[in-house]
Design an enzyme around this catalytic site. Structure first.
Site, PDB file in Angstrom:
ATOM      1  N   LYS A   1       0.768  -1.190   0.213  1.00 31.79           N
ATOM      2  CA  LYS A   1      -0.128   0.072   0.057  1.00 31.79           C
ATOM      3  C   LYS A   1       0.762   1.425   0.130  1.00 31.79           C
ATOM      4  O   LYS A   1       0.588   2.201  -1.057  1.00 31.79           O
ATOM      5  CB  LYS A   1      -0.787   0.201   1.146  1.00 31.79           C
TER       6      LYS A   1
ATOM      7  N   GLN B   1      -4.618  -1.101   9.778  1.00 32.64           N
ATOM      8  CA  GLN B   1      -4.756  -2.478   9.062  1.00 32.64           C
ATOM      9  C   GLN B   1      -5.220  -3.532  10.132  1.00 32.64           C
ATOM     10  O   GLN B   1      -4.916  -3.617  11.372  1.00 32.64           O
ATOM     11  CB  GLN B   1      -3.167  -2.958   8.705  1.00 32.64           C
TER      12      GLN B   1
ATOM     13  N   ASP C   1     -10.791   3.514   4.358  1.00 34.93           N
ATOM     14  CA  ASP C   1     -11.316   2.255   4.110  1.00 34.93           C
ATOM     15  C   ASP C   1     -13.000   2.333   3.973  1.00 34.93           C
ATOM     16  O   ASP C   1     -13.313   1.183   3.754  1.00 34.93           O
ATOM     17  CB  ASP C   1     -10.766   1.482   5.219  1.00 34.93           C
TER      18      ASP C   1
HETATM   19  N1  GUN Z   1      -7.354  -6.167   6.205  1.00 31.39           N
HETATM   20  C1  GUN Z   1      -7.669  -7.107   5.317  1.00 31.39           C
HETATM   21  N2  GUN Z   1      -8.411  -6.194   4.440  1.00 31.39           N
HETATM   22  C2  GUN Z   1      -8.282  -4.889   4.904  1.00 31.39           C
HETATM   23  C3  GUN Z   1      -8.839  -3.552   4.281  1.00 31.39           C
HETATM   24  O1  GUN Z   1      -9.461  -3.691   3.638  1.00 31.39           O
HETATM   25  N3  GUN Z   1      -8.601  -2.736   5.089  1.00 31.39           N
HETATM   26  C4  GUN Z   1      -7.673  -2.793   6.358  1.00 31.39           C
HETATM   27  N4  GUN Z   1      -7.642  -1.801   6.936  1.00 31.39           N
HETATM   28  N5  GUN Z   1      -7.356  -3.995   6.692  1.00 31.39           N
HETATM   29  C5  GUN Z   1      -7.657  -5.024   6.139  1.00 31.39           C
END
Ligand code: GUN
Length: 282
Positions: free
Chosen positions: A50, A94, A117
């Site tokens: 990311k 995350q 998100d």
């Molecule tokens: N963990 C797995 N998928 C995601 C996501 O889309 N966003 C976040 N913040 N954590 C995740």
């Protein structure tokens, strides 16, 4: 017949390029902060990807890494600081978080305007009201793949397999907003195979390796496979038995190289969307 492959890598590359072009014309650098608590190896890989993709698209991205034993109060203090920082347009924590930290408390502490998100209840509510601003990245990516593959949705029977807050529920809301007739199926659904067979568009997001078999799929259906699972023999597979499904479906996303690359590209788009909205309001 063999299904058309929906190339997520290609569509994601185009989206990343269009985000980079947008950031270049903004007159400021959008800021993204990813918060990672603990050292889960999969999460570390996701977070690094990311960070890298954001910086390549002209976003100033950084990761705050906190030890696994960090208290919830300490995470909330970090979030409060980021909420107050005018250079930060997007905040992503995350998931999953260590057990002493309530994900719900952390998500609700994020300024909804910075919630790239789309997990904050304000953004969830807006999505279900049909006035979405920041939409969860994976279902947003699926909608873009459906558009790129020329799949009509109006009046079409769509089945979402999985009811998670991250994928299944927002996916169903987006398909409904696009005028599909949507069913959500899950682990307690009676005769899952029959439900799947009725679908003209099938989105699988259950996290069970190759659960959806070829004979669960209607001839000519469009199949989107959100799953990324490690099989016992080490192979990376989706929630759909891809080779079987490709003999029946009209179009299908590969694993890997389908939905996966779209998630990060959509995070970049959400960051620029958040930046533009916040800075216009400032
Ligand atoms: N963990 C797995 N998928 C995601 C996501 O889309 N966003 C976040 N913040 N954590 C995740």
């Amino acid at each position: 017949m063999s299904a058309r492959i929906i190339d997520g890598k290609q569509v994601a590359a185009e989206l990343r390029a269009s985000v980079a072009a947008r950031t270049a014309g903004l007159g400021y650098t959008p800021g993204l902060v990813v918060v990672l608590v603990g050292d889960d190896p999969a999460s570390s890989v996701y977070v690094r990807n990311k960070d890298r993709a954001a910086n390549a698209a002209g976003i100033a991205a950084r990761t705050i890494r906190l030890p696994a034993a960090t208290t919830e109060a300490a995470v909330l203090a970090v979030i409060a600081g980021l909420n107050a920082d005018a250079a930060v347009d997007g905040i992503l924590v995350q998931l999953p978080l260590p057990p002493q930290i309530r994900a719900r408390a952390v998500i609700e502490a994020i300024d909804p305007a910075k919630d790239v998100d789309g997990f904050h209840p304000i953004n969830v509510g807006r999505l279900h009201d049909g006035v979405a601003s920041l939409v969860p990245c994976t279902p947003l990516g699926v909608m873009k793949l459906l558009a790129a593959s020329g799949t009509p949705l109006r009046g079409v029977r769509a089945l979402v397999l999985g009811r998670s807050a991250i994928v299944g529920k927002p996916m169903a809301a987006l398909l409904t907003a696009a005028d599909a007739t949507v069913t959500i199926a899950h682990s307690r659904t009676a005769d899952l195979a029959a439900e799947c067979r009725r679908a003209e568009v099938l989105v699988a997001a259950v996290g069970r390796p190759e659960m959806v078999r070829g004979d669960w799929i209607a001839p000519g259906a469009v199949v989107i496979d959100v799953g990324i699972n490690r099989r016992a023999d080490g192979a990376l597979v989706g929630d759909v038995a891809g080779a079987e499904a490709a003999r029946v479906a009209a179009a299908i996303t590969p694993v890997p190289g389908g939905v996966g690359p779209m998630t990060i590209a959509c995070l970049l788009e959400n960051t620029v969307t958040a930046a533009a909205a916040r800075r216009a309001a400032a």
